[in-house]
Motif scaffolding. Structure first.
Motif, PDB file in Angstrom:
ATOM      1  N   SER A 344      11.004  -0.275  -2.443  1.00  0.00           N
ATOM      2  CA  SER A 344      10.268  -1.221  -3.278  1.00  0.00           C
ATOM      3  C   SER A 344      10.760  -2.652  -3.054  1.00  0.00           C
ATOM      4  N   TYR A 345      12.085  -2.816  -2.831  1.00  0.00           N
ATOM      5  CA  TYR A 345      12.629  -4.149  -2.552  1.00  0.00           C
ATOM      6  C   TYR A 345      12.083  -4.670  -1.221  1.00  0.00           C
ATOM      7  N   GLY A 346      12.081  -3.808  -0.200  1.00  0.00           N
ATOM      8  CA  GLY A 346      11.588  -4.230   1.104  1.00  0.00           C
ATOM      9  C   GLY A 346      10.107  -4.548   1.098  1.00  0.00           C
ATOM     10  N   ILE A 347       9.320  -3.790   0.346  1.00  0.00           N
ATOM     11  CA  ILE A 347       7.889  -4.060   0.231  1.00  0.00           C
ATOM     12  C   ILE A 347       7.673  -5.420  -0.419  1.00  0.00           C
ATOM     13  N   ASP A 348       8.488  -5.732  -1.410  1.00  0.00           N
ATOM     14  CA  ASP A 348       8.369  -7.035  -2.075  1.00  0.00           C
ATOM     15  C   ASP A 348       8.648  -8.167  -1.094  1.00  0.00           C
ATOM     16  N   ASP A 383      -2.261   0.283   9.341  1.00  0.00           N
ATOM     17  CA  ASP A 383      -1.412   1.022   8.413  1.00  0.00           C
ATOM     18  C   ASP A 383      -1.111   0.229   7.151  1.00  0.00           C
ATOM     19  N   LEU A 384      -0.928  -1.071   7.275  1.00  0.00           N
ATOM     20  CA  LEU A 384      -0.701  -1.889   6.080  1.00  0.00           C
ATOM     21  C   LEU A 384      -1.924  -1.869   5.175  1.00  0.00           C
ATOM     22  N   LEU A 385      -3.105  -1.969   5.770  1.00  0.00           N
ATOM     23  CA  LEU A 385      -4.334  -1.963   4.976  1.00  0.00           C
ATOM     24  C   LEU A 385      -4.575  -0.618   4.303  1.00  0.00           C
ATOM     25  N   ALA A 386      -4.054   0.454   4.896  1.00  0.00           N
ATOM     26  CA  ALA A 386      -4.252   1.796   4.338  1.00  0.00           C
ATOM     27  C   ALA A 386      -3.157   2.184   3.348  1.00  0.00           C
ATOM     28  N   SER A 387      -2.150   1.340   3.170  1.00  0.00           N
ATOM     29  CA  SER A 387      -1.031   1.672   2.285  1.00  0.00           C
ATOM     30  C   SER A 387      -1.455   1.623   0.819  1.00  0.00           C
ATOM     31  N   VAL A 388      -1.152   2.692   0.095  1.00  0.00           N
ATOM     32  CA  VAL A 388      -1.534   2.778  -1.313  1.00  0.00           C
ATOM     33  C   VAL A 388      -0.358   3.251  -2.146  1.00  0.00           C
ATOM     34  N   TYR A 389      -0.438   2.936  -3.443  1.00  0.00           N
ATOM     35  CA  TYR A 389       0.508   3.466  -4.401  1.00  0.00           C
ATOM     36  C   TYR A 389      -0.054   4.753  -4.989  1.00  0.00           C
ATOM     37  N   PRO A 390       0.804   5.740  -5.271  1.00  0.00           N
ATOM     38  CA  PRO A 390       0.317   6.971  -5.909  1.00  0.00           C
ATOM     39  C   PRO A 390       0.061   6.737  -7.389  1.00  0.00           C
ATOM     40  N   ASP A 391      -0.764   7.571  -7.955  1.00  0.00           N
ATOM     41  CA  ASP A 391      -0.965   7.542  -9.402  1.00  0.00           C
ATOM     42  C   ASP A 391       0.153   8.327 -10.060  1.00  0.00           C
ATOM     43  N   GLY A 392       0.814   7.685 -11.014  1.00  0.00           N
ATOM     44  CA  GLY A 392       1.861   8.380 -11.754  1.00  0.00           C
ATOM     45  C   GLY A 392       1.266   9.365 -12.745  1.00  0.00           C
ATOM     46  N   ALA A 393       2.115  10.218 -13.297  1.00  0.00           N
ATOM     47  CA  ALA A 393       1.632  11.239 -14.229  1.00  0.00           C
ATOM     48  C   ALA A 393       1.001  10.620 -15.462  1.00  0.00           C
ATOM     49  N   THR A 394       1.456   9.420 -15.836  1.00  0.00           N
ATOM     50  CA  THR A 394       0.912   8.769 -17.026  1.00  0.00           C
ATOM     51  C   THR A 394      -0.232   7.841 -16.688  1.00  0.00           C
ATOM     52  N   GLY A 395      -0.589   7.759 -15.428  1.00  0.00           N
ATOM     53  CA  GLY A 395      -1.677   6.870 -15.020  1.00  0.00           C
ATOM     54  C   GLY A 395      -1.167   5.543 -14.504  1.00  0.00           C
ATOM     55  N   ARG A 397       0.925   3.030 -12.025  1.00  0.00           N
ATOM     56  CA  ARG A 397       1.259   3.058 -10.603  1.00  0.00           C
ATOM     57  C   ARG A 397       2.764   3.154 -10.409  1.00  0.00           C
ATOM     58  N   GLN A 398       3.195   3.982  -9.484  1.00  0.00           N
ATOM     59  CA  GLN A 398       4.594   4.031  -9.121  1.00  0.00           C
ATOM     60  C   GLN A 398       4.910   2.831  -8.240  1.00  0.00           C
ATOM     61  N   ASP A 399       6.209   2.557  -8.048  1.00  0.00           N
ATOM     62  CA  ASP A 399       6.580   1.331  -7.344  1.00  0.00           C
ATOM     63  C   ASP A 399       6.843   1.546  -5.866  1.00  0.00           C
ATOM     64  N   GLN A 400       6.632   2.775  -5.358  1.00  0.00           N
ATOM     65  CA  GLN A 400       6.813   3.034  -3.937  1.00  0.00           C
ATOM     66  C   GLN A 400       5.519   3.569  -3.344  1.00  0.00           C
ATOM     67  N   PRO A 401       5.121   3.043  -2.178  1.00  0.00           N
ATOM     68  CA  PRO A 401       3.867   3.490  -1.564  1.00  0.00           C
ATOM     69  C   PRO A 401       3.907   4.962  -1.186  1.00  0.00           C
ATOM     70  N   VAL A 402       2.729   5.531  -1.042  1.00  0.00           N
ATOM     71  CA  VAL A 402       2.610   6.918  -0.587  1.00  0.00           C
ATOM     72  C   VAL A 402       3.225   7.035   0.803  1.00  0.00           C
ATOM     73  N   LYS A 403       4.065   8.047   0.972  1.00  0.00           N
ATOM     74  CA  LYS A 403       4.669   8.323   2.276  1.00  0.00           C
ATOM     75  C   LYS A 403       3.898   9.493   2.882  1.00  0.00           C
ATOM     76  N   ASP A 404       2.896   9.167   3.711  1.00  0.00           N
ATOM     77  CA  ASP A 404       1.991  10.203   4.204  1.00  0.00           C
ATOM     78  C   ASP A 404       2.357  10.725   5.588  1.00  0.00           C
TER      79      ASP A 404
END
Length: 446
Positions: A344-348, A383-395, A397-404
């Motif tokens: 998350s730090y590196g993404i920022d 790949d940058l354009l396709a990068s997404v955050y997952p939906d958390g259990a509470t709805g 967004r989590q702070d780390q992108p999906v690792k696909d």
């Protein structure tokens, strides 16, 4: 078989490309009002004419849309072209529905939603409309129906692009798949003059890319919401690398999907990603050879913080492999340490370098146009354009992108480098957290 005359001069550029394609699988990805449905109707007529005596299959997302959109457009063209007694007959016998051109060769009509209605058919060609509304199983079942030999065996589809299985199938450079982009602007002559301007007023920039420009783009949960890979993007520039400029590598090694990005310092606090190497199923030694074959002078390498592990395929340390790459002035091989390793730090920090379109945050990192235009199955812009955050259990967004396992490798390679550039340039003085940290934030491979 009745030949249908088609004046291709009246077709849009995308429609002509759709008709000209002979790929086994082809998708015309278009915005609203781009002429996709007309392209589908013309493709049906082309495949029926090219494959005499061979059954075909026409699908839409629902039975209602098949008749209200696809078949409506098809018969509008037929009525404008043929005499009344030449219009094909529609046969509807209690669930068995098809039409033919007087030769008793069926062109089956089905709803993609009900796979059981076409799972047992044998055809030589098929056409499907608006596959963004299909599930993946429907698509796979449809592909399995095209099994008869014919002159032009094709599975042809049309849709507004969506970032789900359709993107994996047609936006990743898979062999045997043709992607034809159909911007609404190509069909502007046939639309109300206010149609496109009104759409642009109604939708966000990313939504405009999908429904007007026909571009695959993440609409929700995008990691890099500002980033734009289009031809008029401020992030995409014409750039010719110069050997005299400082050049850095960002490396995310791995046997399955390794990633290497080449970044050059164009000016103080301005960098350009000008080249990349994306290799699949290759040992680190092959990646290193590919890097050396570029003959680009390298000043420093930033790599995976865990890259000092041994690659079992060859029993050699990754760092030992990277040491073989010639570097000016014995430049270092660096990997991040401490909290600087945080995703998350590196993404920022990467987002900081990318900046914003409106100039509120300067764009410090750009991408060479020649590189972006050559991207196929894998690529840093893609790949940058396709990068997404997952939906958390509470709805939330989590702070780390999906690792696909696919898009994350090049993103990680650039992330390591982004943090490294921030740590080793004047940006460190501008970043309060970095400026106050007495530790360098990285270590040099021994």
């Amino acid at each position: 078989m009745i030949e249908i005359a088609c004046d291709r001069a009246l077709c849009t550029r995308a429609q002509r490309a759709f008709l000209a394609s002979t790929a086994p699988n082809v998708l015309i990805a278009g915005g609203f009002g781009s002429g996709k449905t007309t392209a589908v109707a013309l493709k049906i007529l082309q495949l029926a004419a090219e494959n005499p005596g061979v059954p075909g299959l026409v699908l839409s997302q629902t039975w209602g849309s098949l008749w209200s959109t696809t078949m409506r457009r098809l018969f509008t063209i037929l009525r404008a072209t043929l005499a009344r007694d030449q219009i094909p007959r529609i046969i509807d016998r209690g669930g068995e529905c098809y039409f033919h051109f007087g030769d008793d060769v069926p062109i089956y009509l089905r709803s993609a939603k009900h796979t059981e209605t076409y799972d047992g058919l044998d055809v030589g060609w098929l056409v499907g409309d608006e596959i963004r509304h299909w599930n993946h199983e429907s698509y796979n079942v449809a592909l399995g129906r095209r099994r008869l030999r014919c002159a032009l065996p094709q599975s042809c589809f049309a849709s507004t692009p969506a970032m789900h299985w359709m993107a994996e199938e047609y936006n990743r450079g898979k062999p045997g798949r043709d992607l034809i982009r159909a911007p609404t602007s190509q069909n502007a002559a046939n639309l109300d003059p206010n149609f496109i301007p009104n759409l642009r007023l109604s939708y966000s920039r990313r939504m405009q890319q999908a429904v007007i420009d026909g571009v695959f783009t993440v609409l929700e949960g995008s990691v890099f919401e500002e980033l734009d890979g289009g031809t008029d993007s401020p992030w995409v520039v014409d750039y010719k690398p110069l050997p005299s400029r400082r050049t850095f590598l960002g490396v995310d090694p791995g046997f399955r999907h390794s990633a290497v990005v080449f970044v050059q310092e164009e000016a103080p606090l301005r960098w350009v990603v000008f080249d990349q190497i994306m290799m699949d199923g290759a040992p680190d030694a092959a990646v290193v050879r590919a890097i050396m074959a570029k003959r680009v002078p390298i000043d420093a390498i930033w790599c995976d913080p865990a890259a000092d592990a041994t690659q079992s395929a060859i029993q050699l340390d990754t760092i030992d492999m990277l040491e073989q790459i010639p570097r000016r002035h014995h430049g270092p091989i660096c990997y991040l340490a401490g909290h600087y390793r945080s995703v998350s730090y590196g993404i920022d920090k990467l987002r900081t370098l990318l900046g914003t379109r409106d100039g509120a945050q300067p764009i410090r990192l750009r991408f060479a146009r020649a590189m972006v235009e050559q991207e196929q199955q894998r690529g840093i812009m893609r790949d940058l354009l396709a990068s997404v955050y997952p939906d958390g259990a509470t709805g939330a967004r989590q702070d780390q992108p999906v690792k696909d396992g696919m898009t994350d490798h090049s993103r990680d390679a650039l992330r390591y480098l982004a943090v490294g550039l921030c740590l080793t340039s004047d940006l460190r003085a501008l970043d309060r957290e970095m400026a106050e940290d007495r530790e360098p934030g990285y270590r040099v491979a021994a």
